[in-house]
Scaffold this active site. Structure first.
Site, PDB file in Angstrom:
ATOM      1  CG  ASP A   1      -1.956  -1.061   1.230  1.00 39.29           C
ATOM      2  OD1 ASP A   1      -2.257  -1.579   0.135  1.00 39.29           O
ATOM      3  OD2 ASP A   1      -2.485  -1.385   2.306  1.00 39.29           O
TER       4      ASP A   1
ATOM      5  CG  ASP B   1     -11.710  -2.115  -0.917  1.00 38.55           C
ATOM      6  OD1 ASP B   1     -10.876  -3.002  -1.161  1.00 38.55           O
ATOM      7  OD2 ASP B   1     -11.481  -0.902  -1.104  1.00 38.55           O
TER       8      ASP B   1
END
Length: 265
Positions: free
Chosen positions: A11, A130
């Protein structure tokens, strides 16, 4: 039988690798390039880079580090973050990315999936989902803009419906980010992954929850996923990619040997 993939996930925020818990409270892990090189050299099958605030900020991935990564590693990698057009995708692919992943931009404009597949082919278009389990409703819900706590919110889609929608539009691969498990190291969401496996006709990648080597084995054996993403366990050196692959091989899970990866260097 195709080898199952072990995929470190990086990330990225403000040019550095970060990691949060349940998509919150991100801490800085380190610089992008050294981590990418370390994982490539230690047996990763591929890498995934998420610019976690790009979509929420209305921008796309910083091209400079994508190009540097492509020069330094020799395994496939996927880039995600704010890719909202053919031009954005073309830039990332021309810089050396093997695949692009879209998440929130696809929720805002589902036709983007069709357009990208038509332009670049199904094989390099990944959809990130997600997925959050709502205990009150008992439903799995798709969230968007999850990289920015102030902008993250539930979308209009339930996870299974969105999965089927993106596959119908040509998505070549699905990364299921199980938000409730993210960063807590208690295992992948086997129940959710198993339930969705039967609705997913393209490669399905598990993401969120790895904390032990056995968790990888469980994801491959019990949920029949095609790959497993992990971040904090590798960032924190809790165990190595080679140890994961050794356990997979011992459990008769098809795996690409690290020696084979090194021979391509």
């Amino acid at each position: 039988m195709l080898a199952k993939r072990v995929i470190p996930c990086l990330d990225v925020r403000d040019g550095q690798v970060v990691k949060g818990v349940k998509f919150r409270n991100h801490e800085i892990i380190g610089d992008i390039l050294p981590l990418a090189k370390r994982y490539a050299e230690s047996g990763a099958d591929e890498l995934v880079f998420y610019d976690i605030t790009a979509s929420a900020d209305g921008r796309t991935v910083d091209k400079s580090w994508v190009e540097r990564v492509a020069r330094e590693i020799n395994i496939p990698f996927t880039v995600a973050g704010g890719i909202r057009s053919v031009e954005h995708a073309q830039t990332m692919l021309s810089m050396g990315a093997d695949k692009i992943s879209i998440n929130s931009p696809a929720l805002l404009n589902p036709n983007l999936i069709n357009t990208l597949v038509e332009e670049f082919g199904q094989q390099c278009i990944v959809i990130g989902i997600d997925s959050f389990y709502n205990e009150q409703s008992g439903e799995y819900e798709v969230h968007q803009f999850t990289g920015d706590e102030s902008k993250s919110h539930k979308s209009a889609w339930q996870t299974k419906d969105w999965l089927q929608e993106v596959i119908s539009r040509g998505a070549g691969e699905i990364v299921l980010n199980c938000m409730n498990q993210d960063g807590v190291r208690q295992g992948y969401d086997i129940a959710q992954l198993s339930a969705l496996r039967g609705h997913c006709s393209v490669p399905l990648i598990a993401s969120g929850g790895a904390g032990e080597i056995q968790h990888f084995v469980d994801a491959f054996q019990k949920a029949q996923v095609d790959g497993a993403l992990a971040a904090s366990v590798f960032h924190k050196n809790l165990f190595s990619i080679s140890e994961v692959k050794a356990a997979m091989a011992a459990n008769n899970i098809a795996v690409r040997p690290i020696e084979a990866l090194q021979e391509t260097t």
